[in-house]
Design a protein around this motif. Structure first.
Motif, PDB file in Angstrom:
ATOM      1  N   GLY A 156       0.813  -1.210   0.000  1.00 14.38           N
ATOM      2  CA  GLY A 156       0.000   0.000   0.000  1.00 14.38           C
ATOM      3  C   GLY A 156       0.847   1.260   0.000  1.00 14.38           C
ATOM      4  N   PHE A 176       2.203   1.698  -3.430  1.00 15.34           N
ATOM      5  CA  PHE A 176       1.135   2.163  -4.325  1.00 15.34           C
ATOM      6  C   PHE A 176       0.884   3.655  -4.145  1.00 15.34           C
ATOM      7  N   THR A 217       0.175   5.601 -13.661  1.00 15.56           N
ATOM      8  CA  THR A 217       0.041   4.840 -12.419  1.00 15.56           C
ATOM      9  C   THR A 217      -0.173   3.343 -12.659  1.00 15.56           C
ATOM     10  N   ALA A 263       2.454   0.483 -11.590  1.00 16.21           N
ATOM     11  CA  ALA A 263       1.991  -0.603 -10.731  1.00 16.21           C
ATOM     12  C   ALA A 263       2.328  -1.956 -11.342  1.00 16.21           C
ATOM     13  N   GLY A 320       0.342  -7.187  -6.448  1.00 15.71           N
ATOM     14  CA  GLY A 320      -0.729  -6.219  -6.571  1.00 15.71           C
ATOM     15  C   GLY A 320      -2.104  -6.748  -6.271  1.00 15.71           C
ATOM     16  N   GLY A 332      -6.430   7.945  -6.361  1.00 18.04           N
ATOM     17  CA  GLY A 332      -5.843   6.708  -5.869  1.00 18.04           C
ATOM     18  C   GLY A 332      -6.857   5.663  -5.454  1.00 18.04           C
ATOM     19  N   ALA A 373      -7.062   1.892  -6.909  1.00 17.56           N
ATOM     20  CA  ALA A 373      -6.775   0.773  -6.014  1.00 17.56           C
ATOM     21  C   ALA A 373      -7.886  -0.261  -6.039  1.00 17.56           C
ATOM     22  N   SER A 374      -9.142   0.192  -6.133  1.00 13.61           N
ATOM     23  CA  SER A 374     -10.258  -0.751  -6.163  1.00 13.61           C
ATOM     24  C   SER A 374     -10.209  -1.639  -7.401  1.00 13.61           C
ATOM     25  N   PHE A 392      -6.456  -3.845  -6.930  1.00 14.85           N
ATOM     26  CA  PHE A 392      -6.237  -4.733  -5.791  1.00 14.85           C
ATOM     27  C   PHE A 392      -7.433  -5.598  -5.431  1.00 14.85           C
ATOM     28  N   ALA A 448      -7.955  -4.248  -1.559  1.00 12.46           N
ATOM     29  CA  ALA A 448      -7.878  -2.794  -1.698  1.00 12.46           C
ATOM     30  C   ALA A 448      -7.926  -2.073  -0.355  1.00 12.46           C
ATOM     31  N   ALA A 503      -4.564  -1.757   0.934  1.00 14.54           N
ATOM     32  CA  ALA A 503      -3.761  -1.024  -0.044  1.00 14.54           C
ATOM     33  C   ALA A 503      -4.001   0.476   0.045  1.00 14.54           C
ATOM     34  N   VAL A 504      -5.236   0.897   0.366  1.00 14.88           N
ATOM     35  CA  VAL A 504      -5.535   2.328   0.408  1.00 14.88           C
ATOM     36  C   VAL A 504      -5.354   2.926   1.797  1.00 14.88           C
TER      37      VAL A 504
END
Length: 346
Positions: free
Chosen positions: A106, A109, A149, A153, A161, A281, A285-286, A289, A293, A296-297
């Motif tokens: 995270g 990311f 991005t 990633a 990821g 972001g 991320a949704s 990941f 997620a 990650a967020v």
């Protein structure tokens, strides 16, 4: 009665409280079964609409005008998509002693997402910097992030990821880039409507992000991944992010000076080059990941609030520098930076 405000020395964003409340709701009442499918579909539609609005808001004429200040924009992009990721890679040595694998993923990311727009403009204006440059720098960064991005990633996160694959790139294109381009194409006809109703649409922005957060953290609760995070790990994450922010604020300020930029440009570079966008972001991320997620967020959410609090203090001090311009801060910009009123979802 006078409106209750947060103390000026503690600019806690009320929207962050809403985000935390949404996380709490997902922890107590996570979406399951059919409810999860409905929430996921609504989240996907909300993300697409969010980026459609981003595209419709970006003025092509302003973007072209901003290209004249290309050295500044290249500097901001280099800070956002080169220096930040390099620092994120350097933090790999902290795993697993200080950070778990998921928290480090995270953190990495967060270093890959684009810069903010609204808060960069507000802080730059408050500090008496180059506001037009901040507007263009944030817009260019957000536009570039839709493509850069996911590519970063793919290169840096790889198999870590949380399900990242070529299909994720396709989803990014269909869910983020295509709606953005559609907004740009239709701006000629809907730009006026969006400008007139920007306050209402701002609530749509924030509501979409809250829905994304609820969906992501619900999936995390159902998957049972929260037992991996302890108070000690969270404290370690905050410490790492504090160092990361301090390094970027220092590099953007003194690095811009070494490159020969004037004070007003250095302010724009510092605020646009040291921040990361929560609004961009979270949707990415949704997609990238999936069920992972939520963790990650988490670093991005914490970093977002930290950067707002620190930059608010710096902006106020910059405004009183001996070399500060004598031109007063525009009232609209000054009011946006007031605690609890600035557009903080970016």
């Amino acid at each position: 009665m006078k409106r209750l405000q947060w103390p000026s020395w503690m600019p806690i964003d009320p929207y962050i409280l809403l985000l935390l409340g949404t996380v709490g709701l997902a922890a107590l009442l996570p979406a399951r079964g059919t409810g999860a499918d409905v929430a996921s579909g609504a989240s996907t539609a909300a993300i697409a609409f969010l980026f459609f609005l981003y595209g419709a808001r970006l003025s092509t004429r302003e973007a072209v005008e901003g290209l004249k200040h290309w050295r500044l924009h290249v500097t901001v992009l280099a800070c956002t998509f080169v220096i930040f990721p390099l620092l994120g890679l350097a933090a790999r040595g902290l795993e697993p002693v200080l950070l778990t694998h998921n928290l480090y993923t995270g953190l990495l990311f967060l270093t890959l997402v684009p810069s903010t727009i609204q808060s960069s403009i507000a802080f730059t204006s408050m500090a008496r910097g180059n506001v037009p440059a901040a507007i263009c720098a944030g817009s260019f960064s957000s536009l570039a992030g839709i493509v850069v991005t996911p590519l970063l990633a793919a290169a840096l996160l790889g198999g870590s990821g949380g399900g990242f694959s070529a299909d994720s790139l396709v989803k990014i294109v269909l869910q983020l880039l295509v709606p953005f381009l559609a907004g740009q194409v239709l701006r000629r006809w809907i730009g006026g409507f969006i400008t007139r109703h920007k306050k209402v649409l701002g609530y749509v922005d924030r509501g979409s992000i809250l829905l994304v957060v609820y969906t992501a953290f619900s999936e995390g609760m159902v998957q049972g991944i929260w037992h991996q995070v302890s108070a000690v790990r969270l404290a370690g994450l905050l410490a790492v992010e504090g160092v990361l922010l301090a390094v970027m604020l220092t590099l953007t300020w003194y690095g811009a000076k070494a490159l020969g930029f004037h004070r007003e440009d250095r302010i724009a570079i510092q605020f646009a080059g040291s921040k990361k966008s929560l609004a961009s972001g979270l949707p990415m991320a949704s997609v990238l990941f999936g069920a992972h997620a939520s963790l990650a967020v988490l670093p991005l959410m914490l970093f977002h609030q930290m950067q707002l609090m620190v930059c608010a203090v710096i902006a106020k001090r910059r405004a009183h520098d001996p070399e500060a311009a004598t031109t007063p801060v525009p009232p609209a910009a000054a009011s946006r930076i007031a605690v609890g009123t600035a557009p903080r979802s970016d």
